[in-house]
Write an enzyme that holds these catalytic residues in place. Structure first.
Site, mmCIF file in Angstrom:
data_model
loop_
_atom_site.group_PDB
_atom_site.id
_atom_site.type_symbol
_atom_site.label_atom_id
_atom_site.label_comp_id
_atom_site.label_asym_id
_atom_site.label_seq_id
_atom_site.Cartn_x
_atom_site.Cartn_y
_atom_site.Cartn_z
ATOM 1 N N ASP A 228 0.844 -1.209 0.000
ATOM 2 C CA ASP A 228 0.000 0.000 0.000
ATOM 3 C C ASP A 228 0.875 1.253 0.000
ATOM 4 O O ASP A 228 0.562 2.252 -0.656
ATOM 5 C CB ASP A 228 -0.925 -0.008 1.224
ATOM 6 C CG ASP A 228 -1.827 -1.239 1.225
ATOM 7 O OD1 ASP A 228 -2.412 -1.530 0.173
ATOM 8 O OD2 ASP A 228 -1.926 -1.901 2.272
ATOM 9 N N HIS A 255 -5.433 -3.704 5.600
ATOM 10 C CA HIS A 255 -5.097 -3.985 4.198
ATOM 11 C C HIS A 255 -6.309 -4.541 3.456
ATOM 12 O O HIS A 255 -6.302 -5.669 2.981
ATOM 13 C CB HIS A 255 -3.906 -4.949 4.117
ATOM 14 C CG HIS A 255 -3.540 -5.277 2.695
ATOM 15 N ND1 HIS A 255 -3.016 -4.347 1.830
ATOM 16 C CD2 HIS A 255 -3.667 -6.417 1.967
ATOM 17 C CE1 HIS A 255 -2.822 -4.888 0.649
ATOM 18 N NE2 HIS A 255 -3.213 -6.149 0.713
#
Ligand SMILES: NC(=O)c1ccc[n+]([C@@H]2O[C@H](COP(=O)([O-])OP(=O)(O)OC[C@H]3O[C@@H](n4cnc5c(N)ncnc54)[C@H](O)[C@@H]3O)[C@@H](O)[C@H]2O)c1
Ligand SMILES: O=C(O)C[C@H](O)C(=O)O
Length: 390
Positions: A228, A255
């Protein structure tokens, strides 16, 4: 026989964990040894008591090779071992390739349920120093993870278009549970980096398994959310014409979907975004995994960018173990945000894994709304993982 050894280059904290590593390793060689740290004014000293069984072992000669003792019995920082579980997969293979090139790794153990010998043979022909070994099937899992300093887990199924990460729970939860149960037995002090989705649930699963096994240490389990961060940095650099390699963007939360929270207010170098830019960039980062899943059209999810992210995070853990403390975002057991027990924020990595949770820092009103929205979603994911183990 008693041996005193002074480790002037180590902090007392590091040495405590080193002493544990020595005990574990010697026991694994079926020899009998006890060790205990003895604090002293000039630095930590270890007293190692060898029982007769060991004095006949080649290591019994280490009274005259004290320096060598540490080399030969301890993995951490002198000859680090990394075990990669799921090594034959879409992530596992390129991640193995990158780890083989990491100068901090002395031993790279590749484990999977299929195809590991071929991957290992291939990687072992690369002229870098890490020694590659292959382990296949659950009968070889213990040996794969034994003595590992870091275990990286990308084992499990990936998404297909139309699926959420949570849809992977039924298959991947059991895989992570069983792998972590083996780590709890064979290398209870290892740092465990979990890539397998749904990360928001597989990390709590790992903690619960370690708790059950009586080797729980909340500083040692990590959900890998580095991808990310990598994506956020790529997208911000592209939008603003920055050097991607010098752009940092913290991404916090979890996530999956709305739990992925890029902190665009904390971008470095300091960068201004319009409201419109923030409202487009935030969901792009949150949905980047799905963008890849759709583009791969049934052939899996992100593998190459994930391999890079996994290698970067593994290297950060290894640097931390060596005492080169550094900061990474990771999804860990955390009190950073009220009302949820696991959260990704920047954390300081060091010899024990998580040395310090650095928290979310100063966030904008928009980012605070995202945090608030993520908490209930994260709690559901965490509870699901905990209930699975209990
Ligand atoms: N954290 C992240 O940012 C991130 C990013 C991308 C993918 N992922 C996740 O990583 C996982 C792996 O993705 P992939 O693309 O490599 O999948 P893949 O199917 O290509 O590879 C998975 C590998 O795991 C192996 N495996 C299955 N069960 C196992 C077991 N019990 N023990 C050891 N190995 C086992 C398989 O044999 C296979 O080689 C998925 O769950 C995916 O969602 C996470
Ligand atoms: O999106 C996925 O399913 C894989 C991974 O979590 C990703 O973010 O790429």
């Amino acid at each position: 026989m008693q041996i005193m050894h002074r480790l002037t280059e180590c902090t007392a904290k590091t040495c405590e964990s080193l002493s544990h590593d020595i005990v574990t390793l010697i026991h694994s060689q079926k020899k009998v040894i006890t060790s205990c740290p003895l604090p002293d004014d000039n630095g930590p000293v270890f007293q190692i008591t060898l029982l007769p069984a060991l004095s006949r072992h080649p290591l019994g000669s280490f009274e005259s090779h004290r320096g060598g003792l540490w080399e030969s019995v301890r993995h951490s920082s002198s000859s680090p071992k990394v075990a990669l579980l799921g090594a034959s997969g879409g992530i596992g293979q390129p991640l193995g390739l990158l780890l083989k090139q990491d100068k901090l790794i002395a031993n790279l153990a590749l484990y999977d349920v299929v195809n590991t010998p071929g991957v290992a043979a291939d990687l072992s022909h690369i002229d870098t120093n890490a020694k590659v070994s292959a382990y296949t099937g659950s009968g070889e899992l213990h040996a794969a993870v034994e003595g590992a300093d870091v275990v990286v887990i990308p084992a499990g199924v990936p998404r297909k278009p139309g699926m959420t990460r949570d849809d992977l729970f039924n298959t991947n939860a059991g895989i992570v549970r069983d792998l972590v149960a083996a780590i709890a037995k064979a290398s209870p002090k290892a740092l465990i980096a979990i890539i397998t989705n749904p990360v928001n649930s597989t990390v709590p699963i790992a903690y619960e398994v370690l708790k059950k096994a009586g080797v729980y240490d909340k500083r040692r389990v990590f959900g890998v959310t580095t991808l990310d961060v990598v994506r956020a940095q790529a997208f911000v650099a592209e939008l603003k014409g920055l050097d991607a390699s010098k752009t940092t963007v913290p991404v916090i939360g979890g996530h999956a979907g709305i739990t992925i929270i890029p902190l665009l207010s904390q971008v470095k170098p300091a960068t201004k975004f319009t409201d419109d830019e923030i409202k487009k960039l935030t969901p792009r980062i949150q949905d980047a995994g799905t963008e890849v899943v759709n583009a791969k059209a049934g052939a899996g999810s992100a593998t190459l960018s994930m391999a890079l992210a996994g290698a970067r995070f593994t290297n950060a853990l290894l640097r931390g173990l060596k005492g080169e403390n550094n900061v990474q975002c990771s999804y860990v057991a955390s009190d950073a945000v009220k009302g949820v027990e696991y959260f990704s924020t920047p954390v300081e990595l060091g010899p024990n894994g998580v040395e310090k949770i650095l928290g979310v820092g100063k966030v904008s009103a928009y980012e605070q709304q995202l945090i608030d929205a993520a908490v209930s979603e994260l709690n559901k994911n965490v509870q699901k993982g905990v209930a699975f183990v209990k």
